[in-house]
Write an enzyme that holds these catalytic residues in place. Structure first.
Site, mmCIF file in Angstrom:
data_model
loop_
_atom_site.group_PDB
_atom_site.id
_atom_site.type_symbol
_atom_site.label_atom_id
_atom_site.label_comp_id
_atom_site.label_asym_id
_atom_site.label_seq_id
_atom_site.Cartn_x
_atom_site.Cartn_y
_atom_site.Cartn_z
ATOM 1 N N LEU A 167 0.810 -1.221 0.000
ATOM 2 C CA LEU A 167 0.000 0.000 0.000
ATOM 3 C C LEU A 167 0.843 1.270 0.000
ATOM 4 C CD1 LEU A 167 -2.756 -0.946 2.627
ATOM 5 C CD2 LEU A 167 -2.974 -0.934 0.128
ATOM 6 N N GLU A 192 4.839 3.246 1.710
ATOM 7 C CA GLU A 192 6.019 3.164 2.573
ATOM 8 C C GLU A 192 6.270 4.502 3.214
ATOM 9 O OE1 GLU A 192 10.643 1.527 2.413
ATOM 10 O OE2 GLU A 192 9.475 1.753 0.569
ATOM 11 N N GLY A 216 8.549 6.519 6.767
ATOM 12 C CA GLY A 216 9.857 6.556 7.390
ATOM 13 C C GLY A 216 10.133 5.387 8.307
ATOM 14 N N GLY A 245 8.632 2.105 7.880
ATOM 15 C CA GLY A 245 8.472 0.794 7.287
ATOM 16 C C GLY A 245 7.407 0.764 6.215
ATOM 17 N N LYS A 246 7.100 -0.435 5.747
ATOM 18 C CA LYS A 246 6.160 -0.633 4.654
ATOM 19 C C LYS A 246 4.783 -1.056 5.176
ATOM 20 C CE LYS A 246 9.829 -2.004 1.446
ATOM 21 N NZ LYS A 246 10.359 -3.064 0.559
ATOM 22 N N ASP A 286 2.379 15.129 14.331
ATOM 23 C CA ASP A 286 2.632 14.793 12.916
ATOM 24 C C ASP A 286 1.341 14.843 12.111
ATOM 25 O OD1 ASP A 286 4.364 14.294 10.858
ATOM 26 O OD2 ASP A 286 4.397 12.127 11.132
#
Length: 390
Positions: free
Chosen positions: A99, A101, A103, A105-106, A218
């Site tokens: 889906l 990626e 900072g 991980g995927k 964030d």
């Protein structure tokens, strides 16, 4: 999904991580190690595998304060999965299930074999220390809450060196996809206000309803996920911090966030407050209204930063039409535009004390979202002749 420093003058700068306050980082690592052990024990212990001690997680979230051992902390509950279950859910992390990626991980789409439920599985980078900290914070922050505007954490996997987080699957992807993606479909005015209002309610829950209160840190369009009928949910809480309480006015921490969304006061001082999130929300609201990116390096130097581009236009309502996303093709309410831009302008005030509290933002945006705009009834705006309300 990634985190970058809040300041910098170029792409290269924005992709570097700031490392300061080493003592806090050491405390965070210690808390991470403690919780990792707890999670591994949970995987092995069937009777307790759904419980995570929130006291340890709070130490990770708020590393500059000690947790009072006498305070009873509500247990964070999330299902513990084995890595084998994660492999089966994603067909061994098949590329077709990928889906995106960030900072840390995927992310893969998966289907839990036992229930048939569609999920999003984030596989944290095993070589990234920050990913371990994010793992801890995500479990703590989302594992104990159930709010319609926060993405639901279904469970986690902590087996060997594998760290995975399992979320509800949001079928419409991220707001960033719809505003800036290559296959984007234009969002109408009503949908944009619905998304903005829902995102504000999620932020209000973090600031005013959680105990202890949490600063998101964030907030950005790629972290707003959309469900059926464009229902928005905040996601990715790896940078979240417990906010100041009592007589404290701020939390001192290393500067982390995403370039373009970060409050200038926080970027310069490292003093994190709830008003830092309000600034980020103002950038997000501008992004929703204008269709422009928070930072766009394809534009001329003076127009790359969305807030810097918008500030002079805020001063002349005759120029407000210049700020509307061209994709709306004139289908928006003039008074509604004026009010939405007024909210955004207040949120991105340089002086933190001048920014509104989140409850006031929710009230204003809930009203705007309730004022349905019907393009069949209201005429398309004529940019050159349109007059604006006084």
């Amino acid at each position: 999904m990634g985190c970058f420093p809040c300041f910098g003058g170029s792409k290269k700068q924005s992709n570097k991580k700031i490392n300061s306050n080493n003592q806090q980082d050491d405390q965070a690592d210690s808390a991470s190690d403690t919780l990792k052990a707890t999670l591994n024990d949970n995987v092995k212990n069937e009777e307790s595998k759904k419980a995570v001690d929130q006291t340890v997680a709070v130490q990770q979230l708020n590393t500059n304060k000690k947790v009072d051992g006498d305070v009873e902390m509500e247990s964070v509950k999330a299902t513990s999965f084995t890595f084998e279950q994660m492999v089966k859910a994603t067909e061994n992390f098949k590329p077709d299930h990928f889906l995106g990626e960030g900072g840390f991980g995927k992310v893969f789409k998966g289907i839990l074999k036992d229930t048939g439920q569609s999920v999003a599985i984030k596989q944290l980078d095993r070589n990234g220390g920050q990913g371990i900290r994010e793992f801890v914070v995500e479990v703590m922050t989302l594992g104990s809450v159930d709010h319609p505007n926060l993405v639901k954490l279904i469970g986690f996997c902590a087996e060997g060196d594998q760290r995975l987080l399992v979320y509800e699957f949001m079928p419409l992807g991220s707001l960033d996809d719809h505003l800036h993606g290559p296959r984007r479909q234009p969002l109408d005015w009503n949908t944009r206000m619905k998304i903005a209002s829902g995102a504000a309610r999620g932020l209000e829950y973090l600031h005013d309803k959680m105990n202890p209160p949490v600063i998101y840190r964030d907030l950005k369009s790629s972290n707003i996920l959309l469900g059926e009928e464009y229902h928005p949910k905040l996601s990715d809480f790896g940078l979240a911090k417990v906010g100041p309480t009592g007589d404290d006015t701020h939390v001192s921490t290393r500067v982390m966030g995403t370039y373009g969304y970060c409050a200038p006061d926080y970027a310069m001082t490292g003093q994190l407050t709830f008003k830092s999130d309000i600034y980020s929300f103002g950038v997000l609201l501008l992004e929703i209204i204008t269709g422009r990116k928070a930072i766009d390096f394809t534009k001329s130097t003076r127009d790359q930063n969305l807030v810097a581009w918008a500030r002079p236009l805020f001063k002349d309502r005759k120029k407000f039409y210049q700020m509307v996303d061209p994709a709306l093709q004139g289908h928006y309410p003039v008074r509604g535009l004026y009010q939405a831009l007024a909210i955004a302008a207040m949120c991105v005030q340089e002086e933190p004390s001048m920014r509104p509290v989140v409850a006031d933002v929710v009230t204003a945006l809930s009203y705007l979202a309730s004022q349905t705009y019907d393009p069949q009834v209201h005429p398309v705006q004529n940019f050159r002749r349109q007059s604006y309300p006084e």
